[in-house]
Design an enzyme around this catalytic site. Structure first.
Site, PDB file in Angstrom:
ATOM      1  N   LEU A 140       0.504   3.675  -2.166  1.00 49.76           N
ATOM      2  CA  LEU A 140       0.934   3.526  -3.553  1.00 49.76           C
ATOM      3  C   LEU A 140       1.507   4.828  -4.106  1.00 49.76           C
ATOM      4  O   LEU A 140       1.048   5.920  -3.785  1.00 49.76           O
ATOM      5  CB  LEU A 140      -0.241   3.076  -4.415  1.00 49.76           C
ATOM      6  CG  LEU A 140      -0.920   1.770  -3.991  1.00 49.76           C
ATOM      7  CD1 LEU A 140      -2.006   1.400  -4.997  1.00 49.76           C
ATOM      8  CD2 LEU A 140       0.079   0.627  -3.832  1.00 49.76           C
ATOM      9  N   HIS A 141       2.522   4.663  -4.946  1.00 48.26           N
ATOM     10  CA  HIS A 141       3.168   5.791  -5.611  1.00 48.26           C
ATOM     11  C   HIS A 141       3.400   5.422  -7.067  1.00 48.26           C
ATOM     12  O   HIS A 141       2.938   4.371  -7.549  1.00 48.26           O
ATOM     13  CB  HIS A 141       4.487   6.146  -4.911  1.00 48.26           C
ATOM     14  CG  HIS A 141       5.405   4.978  -4.709  1.00 48.26           C
ATOM     15  ND1 HIS A 141       6.103   4.379  -5.736  1.00 48.26           N
ATOM     16  CD2 HIS A 141       5.730   4.287  -3.583  1.00 48.26           C
ATOM     17  CE1 HIS A 141       6.819   3.384  -5.260  1.00 48.26           C
ATOM     18  NE2 HIS A 141       6.621   3.293  -3.962  1.00 48.26           N
TER      19      HIS A 141
ATOM     20  N   GLY B 252       9.104  -5.239  -8.360  1.00 51.21           N
ATOM     21  CA  GLY B 252       9.896  -4.094  -8.763  1.00 51.21           C
ATOM     22  C   GLY B 252      11.386  -4.330  -8.611  1.00 51.21           C
ATOM     23  O   GLY B 252      11.834  -5.034  -7.700  1.00 51.21           O
ATOM     24  N   GLU B 253      12.162  -3.713  -9.491  1.00 54.20           N
ATOM     25  CA  GLU B 253      13.610  -3.870  -9.489  1.00 54.20           C
ATOM     26  C   GLU B 253      14.262  -3.204  -8.287  1.00 54.20           C
ATOM     27  O   GLU B 253      15.354  -3.601  -7.872  1.00 54.20           O
ATOM     28  CB  GLU B 253      14.189  -3.270 -10.772  1.00 54.20           C
ATOM     29  CG  GLU B 253      15.681  -3.462 -10.951  1.00 54.20           C
ATOM     30  CD  GLU B 253      16.199  -2.785 -12.207  1.00 54.20           C
ATOM     31  OE1 GLU B 253      17.197  -3.253 -12.757  1.00 54.20           O
ATOM     32  OE2 GLU B 253      15.594  -1.784 -12.626  1.00 54.20           O
TER      33      GLU B 253
ATOM     34  N   SER C 135       7.551   3.905  -0.713  1.00 55.48           N
ATOM     35  CA  SER C 135       6.521   4.351   0.223  1.00 55.48           C
ATOM     36  C   SER C 135       7.126   5.022   1.439  1.00 55.48           C
ATOM     37  O   SER C 135       6.526   5.927   2.035  1.00 55.48           O
ATOM     38  CB  SER C 135       5.668   3.148   0.661  1.00 55.48           C
ATOM     39  OG  SER C 135       4.992   2.593  -0.440  1.00 55.48           O
TER      40      SER C 135
ATOM     41  N   GLY D 224       0.798  -1.211   0.000  1.00 59.32           N
ATOM     42  CA  GLY D 224       0.000   0.000   0.000  1.00 59.32           C
ATOM     43  C   GLY D 224       0.836   1.268   0.000  1.00 59.32           C
ATOM     44  O   GLY D 224       2.018   1.252  -0.315  1.00 59.32           O
TER      45      GLY D 224
ATOM     46  N   GLN E 114       7.405  -9.808   7.951  1.00 59.62           N
ATOM     47  CA  GLN E 114       8.668  -9.367   7.359  1.00 59.62           C
ATOM     48  C   GLN E 114       9.278  -8.171   8.080  1.00 59.62           C
ATOM     49  O   GLN E 114      10.272  -7.611   7.629  1.00 59.62           O
ATOM     50  CB  GLN E 114       8.493  -9.058   5.875  1.00 59.62           C
ATOM     51  CG  GLN E 114       7.627  -7.871   5.542  1.00 59.62           C
ATOM     52  CD  GLN E 114       7.264  -7.829   4.063  1.00 59.62           C
ATOM     53  OE1 GLN E 114       6.510  -8.668   3.574  1.00 59.62           O
ATOM     54  NE2 GLN E 114       7.799  -6.844   3.349  1.00 59.62           N
TER      55      GLN E 114
ATOM     56  N   GLY F 131       5.864   4.288  -8.638  1.00 57.55           N
ATOM     57  CA  GLY F 131       6.515   2.997  -8.866  1.00 57.55           C
ATOM     58  C   GLY F 131       5.517   1.856  -8.904  1.00 57.55           C
ATOM     59  O   GLY F 131       5.574   0.986  -9.780  1.00 57.55           O
ATOM     60  N   HIS F 132       4.585   1.845  -7.947  1.00 53.60           N
ATOM     61  CA  HIS F 132       3.548   0.809  -7.946  1.00 53.60           C
ATOM     62  C   HIS F 132       2.682   0.901  -9.205  1.00 53.60           C
ATOM     63  O   HIS F 132       2.320  -0.116  -9.816  1.00 53.60           O
ATOM     64  CB  HIS F 132       2.641   0.961  -6.726  1.00 53.60           C
ATOM     65  CG  HIS F 132       3.313   0.751  -5.413  1.00 53.60           C
ATOM     66  ND1 HIS F 132       3.539   1.772  -4.533  1.00 53.60           N
ATOM     67  CD2 HIS F 132       3.815  -0.369  -4.833  1.00 53.60           C
ATOM     68  CE1 HIS F 132       4.127   1.292  -3.442  1.00 53.60           C
ATOM     69  NE2 HIS F 132       4.328  -0.006  -3.605  1.00 53.60           N
TER      70      HIS F 132
END
Length: 277
Positions: free
Chosen positions: A30-31, A147-148, A186, A28, A58, A33-34
């Site tokens: 979100l930006h 994502g990388e 985030s 969540g 995690q 990138g997401h």
């Protein structure tokens, strides 16, 4: 846009779907990138499922689980505006009915998980692998999009898919950056205005290291870069050159090797990586 809030509703929804499905797991807040990962998923599959879940498994003791930004309503609005097919928003009680501590866990190989971020965050990648596997079993996607920027995570999940013979294609979306080079995250929203001005220096140092001549030894340049970052106010966890496939250390500049770094500004931990052309 259907919003599925428990595992039973997700299973029922999945049984009714036809066509290819891509899963984009997120925590969540979100930006851009997401949203780039969402676009990649939409280009490769007929339907896209985005999960939003801040996974306690995690986060270690003293980490930022409680303060991790949670902006569900804004996240859902952004996804709806961009044509997301479906969103999965489970609760802790639904995913971990016995509690996270009693959850059967997936332990990645130490060779990949006890280095870099794993050395600084014991158990982190066990939590990542466990939640990703749970989501894959529940959603049964054809494609998983990561994502990388979280490159070590990408390599660990990729090996898990191979080792457990999971019929899922893994796609890696390029790191998205602000205009000054800072990798979008985030956690960036928690930087103070002063820290935000400093933060792009991490990317600047990596970019300069990538420009070293092929064959150059990396120990001294890496040490100098760490010292410059520390002098600027960063607390550097690591800054290392690694093989992009195995994540083993690399001692000299080679095309395809990857610089990986993690550093803290205050209580915000930034990570980034760049591959040598």
């Amino acid at each position: 846009m259907p919003i599925l809030r428990n595992t039973d509703s997700l299973r029922n929804w999945r049984q009714q779907q036809r066509g290819s499905l891509a899963l984009v797991p997120t925590m969540g807040h979100l930006h851009a990138g997401h949203l780039a990962l969402l676009r990649l998923a939409q280009a490769r599959a007929e339907q896209v499922l985005v999960s939003i879940y801040v996974n306690p498994l995690q986060f270690g003791p003293g980490e930022d689980f409680a303060s991790y930004p949670r902006t569900l309503e804004s996240d859902l609005q952004q996804l709806a505006e961009r044509g997301c097919t479906t969103v999965f928003v489970p609760s802790d009680e639904d995913l971990y009915p016995r509690g996270a501590a009693e959850q059967t866990q997936v332990v990645p190989p130490e060779r990949l998980s006890n280095i870099l971020c794993g050395a600084q965050r014991p158990g982190h990648f066990t939590g990542v692998a466990t939640i990703v596997l749970k989501l894959l079993h529940l959603a049964q996607p054809d494609i998983l999009v990561l994502g990388e920027k979280d490159y070590q995570q990408y390599r660990i999940v990729g090996q898990m898919l191979d080792d457990l013979n999971l019929p899922v294609q893994l796609l890696c979306g390029p790191t998205q950056r602000d205009g000054d080079g800072l990798a979008r995250s985030s956690r960036n929203s928690r930087l103070t205005s002063e820290q935000r001005i400093l933060a792009p220096r991490l990317a600047t140092e990596l970019r300069q290291l990538c420009q070293l001549p092929v064959g150059s030894l990396v120990q001294a340049p890496a040490r100098d870069a760490r010292e410059r970052l520390q002098a600027a106010g960063f607390a550097v966890d690591y800054l290392e050159l690694r093989n992009s496939e195995s994540l083993e250390p690399v001692s000299e500049i080679r095309p395809g090797a990857r610089w990986l770094a993690a550093a803290r500004l205050g209580d915000v931990r930034l990570i980034d990586n760049m591959v040598i052309p």
